[in-house]
Design an enzyme around this catalytic site. Structure first.
Site, PDB file in Angstrom:
ATOM      1  N   LYS A 276      -8.375 -15.256 -10.239  1.00 38.14           N
ATOM      2  CA  LYS A 276      -9.018 -15.129  -9.253  1.00 38.14           C
ATOM      3  C   LYS A 276     -10.073 -14.287 -10.166  1.00 38.14           C
ATOM      4  CE  LYS A 276      -9.831 -14.214  -4.413  1.00 38.14           C
ATOM      5  NZ  LYS A 276      -9.110 -13.442  -2.833  1.00 38.14           N
TER       6      LYS A 276
ATOM      7  N   LYS B 291       0.857  -0.980  -0.174  1.00 37.48           N
ATOM      8  CA  LYS B 291       0.027  -0.125  -0.010  1.00 37.48           C
ATOM      9  C   LYS B 291       1.280   0.947   0.001  1.00 37.48           C
ATOM     10  CE  LYS B 291      -4.398  -1.476   1.895  1.00 37.48           C
ATOM     11  NZ  LYS B 291      -5.484  -1.303   2.677  1.00 37.48           N
TER      12      LYS B 291
ATOM     13  N   LYS C  83     -12.473  -8.124  -7.748  1.00 35.81           N
ATOM     14  CA  LYS C  83     -13.449  -6.635  -7.404  1.00 35.81           C
ATOM     15  C   LYS C  83     -12.659  -6.142  -8.345  1.00 35.81           C
ATOM     16  CE  LYS C  83     -15.467  -6.324  -2.448  1.00 35.81           C
ATOM     17  NZ  LYS C  83     -14.855  -5.668  -1.091  1.00 35.81           N
TER      18      LYS C  83
END
Ligand code: TRP
Length: 335
Positions: A199, A117, A202
């Site tokens: 996968k 991050k 989102k």
């Protein structure tokens, strides 16, 4: 289970970052309802974690409300479970300060999510981003949660929470339950409709790759029509047929039929027809969640009642642990 035997406490924080995917739903969320029988469940929207990344306040408030409504729409019963919004219970951040003082700078520096991050938001490497795992440990420990259902990306944070609990217990005498990870057995893994080796995510850049649980029927049908298959023409589960395997898995989850039953049902049929059938099945499967969500969002007064009640119950429960931690550490009592 005997009447007086305590159920284990399961706890999960949910980031208010938009709608869940079909993959999240099948992999974890659809089990929430049954978990409530086996465990005392605590669910909260992790709004304090969310502000480690800069947010537009108006959108953020809306997203928090929507995420809360979505957890109820997905089967969390606000009477049976404790469902609330993190910032409504001050004990999380209060305990977080104490736990921060038994956590080492070096430990937090090793957190891979922090490093990722920090690289992604290089202009805003704030202290909250760094101490985020301490708050997460407080979320868990302030309820003496026994089990925490987590994805792979949170394993390191849970490990840290366990270390903090053990360390605190060693220094100050037995205090916290050391939480275990909870990895549901079922775990059908749903893949991207566009790159079926990856996968379903989102945050995929390709809008056709991911089905969201609030997508309307037209959107769902469009995404399945465009789903990637293969150059073969047989609808069977086999190595190298990732697209078809994924669609068969999805169909099986949505209908409750086995893969073999699905293969038989579609034997001799074309991919086009199959994809439409999967789309229909998924739209039917998700329809109750969409309807429930719309009803809840139409009744803000009820939602507010639920989260207020949830916060009060959460506070009462966590306050026992928090007060004890204060005493152990040597804070002067005032109550
Ligand atoms: N960090 C978790 C995530 O990003 C959310 C979370 C916050 C959480 N507090 C928690 C999960 C406590 C489990 C337990 O998904």
């Amino acid at each position: 289970m005997a009447e007086n035997e305590r159920k284990k406490v399961i706890l999960s924080g949910i980031q208010p970052t938009g709608v869940f995917t079909l993959g999240n739903y099948v992999g974890a969320i659809r089990n929430w309802d049954t978990l409530q029988e086996e465990f005392d469940c605590i669910y909260f929207i992790a709004d304090q974690h969310a502000i480690t990344v800069r947010k537009d306040p108006v959108k953020f408030r809306q997203q928090t409300v929507e995420s809360y409504a979505l957890t109820l729409a997905c089967g969390i019963d606000p009477k049976r479970s404790i469902a609330f919004i993190q910032s409504h219970n001050p004990n999380h951040s209060q305990l977080s300060w104490i736990l921060g003082c038994v956590t080492q700078f070096g430990e937090l520096s090793r957190m891979t999510q922090f490093k990722d991050k920090a690289a992604k938001h290089a202009d805003d490497i704030n202290a909250g981003l760094f101490t985020y795992p301490v708050l997460m440990a407080a979320d868990i420990l302030t309820y003496n949660a026994d089990v925490v259902p987590i994805g792979d990306d949170q394993r390191q944070h849970l490990e840290l929470a366990r270390n903090i609990a053990v360390r605190f217990n060693q220094r100050y005498g037995d205090m916290f339950t050391v939480p275990e990870g909870y990895y549901p057995k079922v775990g059908a893994r749903i893949k991207s409709l566009q790159e079926p080796t990856k996968k379903m995510s989102k945050s995929d850049d390709n809008p056709n790759a991911t089905v969201f649980i609030l997508d309307d029927k037209d959107t769902i049908m469009r995404k399945f029509k465009r789903a990637v298959t293969d150059s073969d023409s047989e609808i069977r589960f086999a190595e190298g047929k990732d697209g078809i395997n994924n669609l068969l898995t999805i169909y099986s989850c949505a209908t409750g039929k086995t893969i073999e039953e699905a293969e038989r049902e579609f034997a001799g049929k074309g991919y086009g027809e199959f994809k439409l059938a999967v789309g229909e099945a998924v739209a039917d499967y998700l329809e109750p969640v969409r309807t429930k969500f719309a009803q809840l969002m139409d009744d803000k007064a009820y939602l507010k009642e639920c989260w207020t009640d949830g916060a009060q119950r959460a506070f009462r429960l966590s306050n026992k642990v928090f007060t004890k931690a204060c005493r152990k550490i040597g804070f002067v009592d005032y109550r």
